[in-house]
Scaffold this active site. Structure first.
Site, short mmCIF file in Angstrom:
data_model
loop_
_atom_site.label_atom_id
_atom_site.label_comp_id
_atom_site.label_asym_id
_atom_site.label_seq_id
_atom_site.Cartn_x
_atom_site.Cartn_y
_atom_site.Cartn_z
CB SER A 1 -8.31 0.40 6.24
OG SER A 1 -8.76 2.43 6.65
CB SER B 1 -8.39 3.50 3.20
OG SER B 1 -7.30 2.74 3.80
CE LYS C 1 -4.02 2.26 2.67
NZ LYS C 1 -4.41 1.82 3.32
#
Length: 192
Positions: free
Chosen positions: A175, A151, A77
């Site tokens: 997330s 996210s 990420k």
């Protein structure tokens, strides 16, 4: 994805150890799948394929074969530092090139994993739908009419689409687990 092609981390490591597949073949397959998937919103940045292949080809010793993630491609990420790739947190103005790997990435590399790219996210990891990024919205491979969740949207989509078998996300209040659920994969938030 054929049934004779290793897909899980355990299958990939076993195939590498048995000589049925080399780490370089596995890395090349990930890049082929990324091109075929054709969703530019999954990754914010990709590592140069040649560099990733050279790293995979260097994993030839018996010591390397004993590593728990021997030649496994991973995605990270883009709010987690990976040396050699910019960290943006999905905000171009925030972009910087980290001097070193984060602890998590350093441990992955030490275990034999090969980082291939940085995945998209809700900007600054603030959101649960995966639709708040100037880099686009990754397409949910389960159902394209659904949001990917956030996210950690790019990380979840990269795994669910079979681009990589493993990806790092972050998770404060869902997330990582929310996009995993929406993409029909497992998201793990370890305890402290």
């Amino acid at each position: 994805m054929g049934s004779d092609t290793p897909e899980t981390v355990a299958d990939i490591v076993a195939a590498h150890r048995a000589g049925a597949m080399t780490p370089a073949q596995t890395i090349a397959r990930s890049y082929q799948r990324i091109r075929a998937h054709n969703d530019p919103a999954v990754f914010i940045s990709l590592r140069d394929e040649g560099d990733a292949l050279k790293e995979a080809e260097a994993l030839t010793s018996k010591d390397a074969a004993a590593l728990p993630l021997f030649g496994v491609p991973v995605a990270v990420k883009d709010n987690i530092d990976a040396q050699g790739l910019a960290t943006t947190a999905a905000c171009p103005a925030f972009s910087y090139l980290p001097a070193q790997d984060s602890t998590a990435v350093a441990k992955l590399r030490a275990a034999g994993a090969i980082v291939i790219g940085k995945t998209n996210l809700d900007q600054f990891a603030t959101g649960l739908v995966g639709a708040r990024s100037p880099y686009g919205i990754p397409k949910n491979p389960v159902r394209s009419d659904l949001v990917p969740g956030g996210s950690s949207s790019g990380s979840a989509v990269a795994v669910a689409a079979g681009l990589v078998p493993l990806a790092l996300g972050t998770d404060t209040a869902g997330s990582g687990r929310v996009p995993a659920m929406l993409n029909n994969i497992v998201g793990l938030k370890p305890s402290l």
